[in-house]
Design an enzyme around this catalytic site. Sequence first.
Site, PDB file in Angstrom:
ATOM      1  N   GLY A 154       0.825  -1.194   0.000  1.00 42.71           N
ATOM      2  CA  GLY A 154       0.000   0.000   0.000  1.00 42.71           C
ATOM      3  C   GLY A 154       0.860   1.245   0.000  1.00 42.71           C
ATOM      4  O   GLY A 154       2.000   1.240   0.491  1.00 42.71           O
ATOM      5  N   CYS A 155       0.330   2.339  -0.528  1.00 40.48           N
ATOM      6  CA  CYS A 155       1.118   3.576  -0.636  1.00 40.48           C
ATOM      7  C   CYS A 155       1.410   4.181   0.735  1.00 40.48           C
ATOM      8  O   CYS A 155       2.542   4.590   1.022  1.00 40.48           O
ATOM      9  CB  CYS A 155       0.410   4.576  -1.541  1.00 40.48           C
ATOM     10  SG  CYS A 155      -1.321   4.901  -1.128  1.00 40.48           S
TER      11      CYS A 155
END
Length: 369
Positions: A154-155
């Site tokens: 995930g970012c």
Amino acid sequence: MNDLTVAVSGATGYAGGEVLRLLSTHPHLNVTTVCGHSSVGEKLGRHQPHLPRYADFVIADSTAEVLAGHDVVVLALPHGKSGAIARELAETSPDTLIVDLAADHRLISPEAWETFYGSPHQGTWTYGLPELLLADGTKQRSQLTDTIRIAVPGCNVTAVTLGLAPLLAAGLIIPKGLNAVLANGVSGAGKALKPHLTAAEILGDASPYGTGGTHRHVPEIEQNLNGVLGADPANGPVRISFTPTLVPITRGILATLTADPGENAPRTADGTIDADALTAHLTAALTETYANEPFVHVLPEGQWPRTSATTGSNVAQIQATYDARAEKVLVVVALDNLVRGTAGQALQSIHLALGLDEATALPQTGVAP
């Protein structure tokens, strides 16, 4: 190396579009198929007008039958949607390198997945964060050179992990009571129309979401940081309070991370923290960890990360200091959520799995102003 064929599923979305943008100038990876769902039969140029190379590609249906036979398949689908198609594709095209940009294959713990996502666990793939520190002192890069299944982080997770992992490994912060507050650009919420993301709602506004330990990135962050310590990924000592906040920018994450000093924090003769020495230790730990990493930059003293400096690049910027008054370690990380936080590190991982130069076709310079 001859051109390798690539199919991108979810090609009309932000993440899929960013993968295509990076691949548009790639010397070895050749996109031959783009897939979608509601847009099947339309030309990609209607949905991604900034990608002239692929404008006349006709969007195919996202099925295992269409995706089979490619050298690389990138699944840029919503969370919970890639597991089924990946299983079918693995049966029909077992040698294809499959890269999942969603969360379906990131978590090691089935219990953590079911708690935070509310569906059956889809299995665990090789984690696609090359710079991630491991307990034995190596990095995740070594795990990516012999895999055909990659789960891209995930970012938000990327920002927090890159900022805190080296300091945990060095014993400069303690694993409990970690705190992360992140300002997020709205592209991280995806391209689907949502009323609270319209201009009338988001402009001039900032609002938290996934509060109180409910955000789905919490178990992934703790898994990464527990792994640095060699602890159980879901039940190790790491606990983090994680609060993302939507802000009115298109791209970017600014992560503000705080932690209590650890057992290796330098102290004066009377036992108090030596503030200047601790700041120097923090900088040294980050610098040594990322010294040879082209996509993680530790900034010079006094210079702090800015989202605008990372826009369009695959580089994360990091800075750290010790707040003596509050007795807290402070780390700030900035990155572009669509490049460094998603498509860029997906491409890094693909390169490693295929034996290519990891930095191929990945931008290290941002776009300013």
